[in-house]
Design an enzyme around this catalytic site. Structure first.
Site, PDB file in Angstrom:
ATOM      1  N   GLN A 153       0.814  -1.229   0.000  1.00 25.52           N
ATOM      2  CA  GLN A 153       0.000   0.000   0.000  1.00 25.52           C
ATOM      3  C   GLN A 153       0.844   1.274   0.000  1.00 25.52           C
ATOM      4  OE1 GLN A 153      -3.847   0.630   1.023  1.00 25.52           O
ATOM      5  NE2 GLN A 153      -3.046   2.428  -0.008  1.00 25.52           N
ATOM      6  N   GLU A 214      -3.952   5.235 -10.553  1.00 28.08           N
ATOM      7  CA  GLU A 214      -5.191   5.657  -9.868  1.00 28.08           C
ATOM      8  C   GLU A 214      -5.020   7.112  -9.441  1.00 28.08           C
ATOM      9  OE1 GLU A 214      -6.318   3.575  -6.309  1.00 28.08           O
ATOM     10  OE2 GLU A 214      -8.307   4.478  -6.285  1.00 28.08           O
ATOM     11  N   ASP A 310     -13.976  -2.459  -4.561  1.00 27.59           N
ATOM     12  CA  ASP A 310     -12.864  -1.752  -3.914  1.00 27.59           C
ATOM     13  C   ASP A 310     -13.040  -1.662  -2.401  1.00 27.59           C
ATOM     14  OD1 ASP A 310     -10.361  -0.626  -3.914  1.00 27.59           O
ATOM     15  OD2 ASP A 310     -10.926   1.259  -4.863  1.00 27.59           O
TER      16      ASP A 310
HETATM   17 ZN    ZN Z   1      -7.951  -0.899  -4.392  1.00 30.30          ZN
END
Ligand code: ZN
Length: 428
Positions: A153, A214, A310
């Site tokens: 992440q 993103e 998501d």
């Molecule tokens: Zn995601």
């Protein structure tokens, strides 16, 4: 012949009407009109839609249902969400992550959602969430297929120990390689992370699914690198680009070069309309950009596009309810895609297409496949999207695992009908 299950009077997503579906030993053994046999369980679909189960190929189960822990996201922005997850991560325990995930899977099953690909954050040296979700994956296997993605992440290069932790997570049995190239410190490091992660996937014979571009940055180019590496390393459909929201903002000439490259590479794309319509475009005044990748153009070039959820009730998104028809409904509006063909396609994009992206064995309403299906209170696929239809019965391996009463209303209006069935409003 005694069967375990017969579903009678089904309308199938492909339009076939009034067919029966018979199952034995967890498999579909017949799909035809008027099957003459006894079964331990008979489900009467009464002409309503019966589909294979919903599939969510982009989710974050380590964070789900954590809304309010340790505090609420007041602004509702991506940046406060990331900061909040950073506050929560050191407080996570194995038991708490597993319990939230199991509660989420209960909700998923009730909504006919029987397969989930979940990213799991590996930027925690304890790998608490990884170990908890590996346990959950085994616990839920009888009723839900959970596939895990090792997700750095905070950045594969940017976060100390992320590279080492990602390999450990894969050694522990996490299924898929993840990444987040647009979050690395520079475009060059982002591209290098795509190469490194694709090489890990190729070396280990795994799939790779990267959070890719993103952002609203029209110059983000990581999907180009992903397509290149998928081709160079022969990954093809084992590679997936998730989000690709920067494609929304890219120069049209560049996109005209990119789309054939994506098609040639064979990679899959996952768009996440519920979350990206809320998180993207937040630095814009007006006009304000929508946060979705170019779904119709990707489809026109033959790139497989699936829709993911998501987030549900986590630091990034306070709403959601394991309802993949919500996702399809948002895609119709946010892209927008309102042709009959495109609206029907959104149903495939939360069932058949993500099942192929995940490589699920035995998925689909065909003889010999798993007897997994959902009876919906809707006449057809578009109606299911319109109504976010009630899942009347959910079946896994020929056994009913969830039922929900039909949604009906009682009216008290003189001269008008006493009861109302929302599914009865379907077009003729
Ligand atoms: Zn995601």
């Amino acid at each position: 012949m005694t069967l375990d299950l017969i579903v009678r009077g089904a309308t199938l997503p492909d339009g076939r009407k009034n067919v029966d579906i018979a199952a034995r030993d967890g498999r579909i053994v017949a799909i035809e009109p008027g099957i003459r046999a006894e079964a331990a369980t008979v489900v009467d679909a009464r002409g309503l839609l019966v589909s294979p189960p919903f599939v969510d190929c982009h989710f974050h189960m380590d964070a789900t249902l954590s809304l309010g822990l340790p505090r609420l996201n007041r602004s509702g922005t991506l940046l406060e969400g990331i900061a909040l997850w950073g506050e929560l991560k050191p407080l996570l325990t194995h038991e708490a992550v597993a319990e939230r995930a199991l509660r989420y899977c209960d909700l998923a099953v009730s909504q006919g959602l029987l397969a989930v690909r979940s990213h799991v954050d590996v930027c925690d040296d304890r790998l608490v969430a990884v170990e908890a979700l590996i346990d959950v994956r085994a616990k839920v296997r009888p009723y839900l297929d959970l596939q895990l993605v090792a997700f750095p992440q905070d950045g594969y290069f940017r976060s100390l120990n992320a590279a080492r932790n990602l390999e450990w997570a894969l050694d522990l049995g996490v299924d898929v390689v993840g990444g987040i190239p647009h979050f690395e410190r520079t475009m060059a490091e982002g591209a290098a992370s795509v190469t490194a992660l694709c090489e890990i996937a190729a070396k280990r014979g795994l799939m790779v699914d990267l959070h890719c571009d993103e952002s609203d940055d029209p110059l983000s180019r990581h999907v180009e690198t992903l397509a290149f590496e998928a081709t160079r390393l022969g990954l093809g459909a084992r590679a997936t680009g998730s989000h690709l929201t920067s494609m929304h903002s890219m120069d049209n000439y560049y996109v005209s070069k990119l789309l054939p490259l994506l098609a040639e590479s064979g990679i899959n794309v996952i768009a996440n309309p519920l979350v990206n319509i809320t998180l993207q475009g937040r630095h814009d005044a007006y006009p304000r950009r929508r946060g979705l990748t170019r779904i119709p153009e990707l489809r026109a070039h033959g790139v497989p596009v699936a829709l993911g959820q998501d987030c549900v009730m986590d630091p990034w998104y306070g709403l959601g309810g394991a309802d993949m028809l919500d996702v399809a409904h948002m895609a119709v509006h946010a892209v927008p895609m309102t042709s009959r063909e495109a609206m029907a396609w959104t149903f495939d994009a939360v069932t058949e297409i993500p099942a192929r992206v995940m490589g699920l064995d035995g998925y689909g309403l065909e003889v010999g496949r798993n007897a997994d299906m959902v009876v919906l209170q809707a006449a057809d696929a578009i109606e299911a999207v319109r109504l976010r239809a009630t899942r009347l019965a959910v079946m896994r391996r020929g056994r009913v695992v969830a039922r929900t009463p039909a949604k009906t209303s009682e009216l008290a209006i003189p001269g008008r009908p006493a009861t109302l069935d929302p599914a009865a409003y379907a077009p003729p």
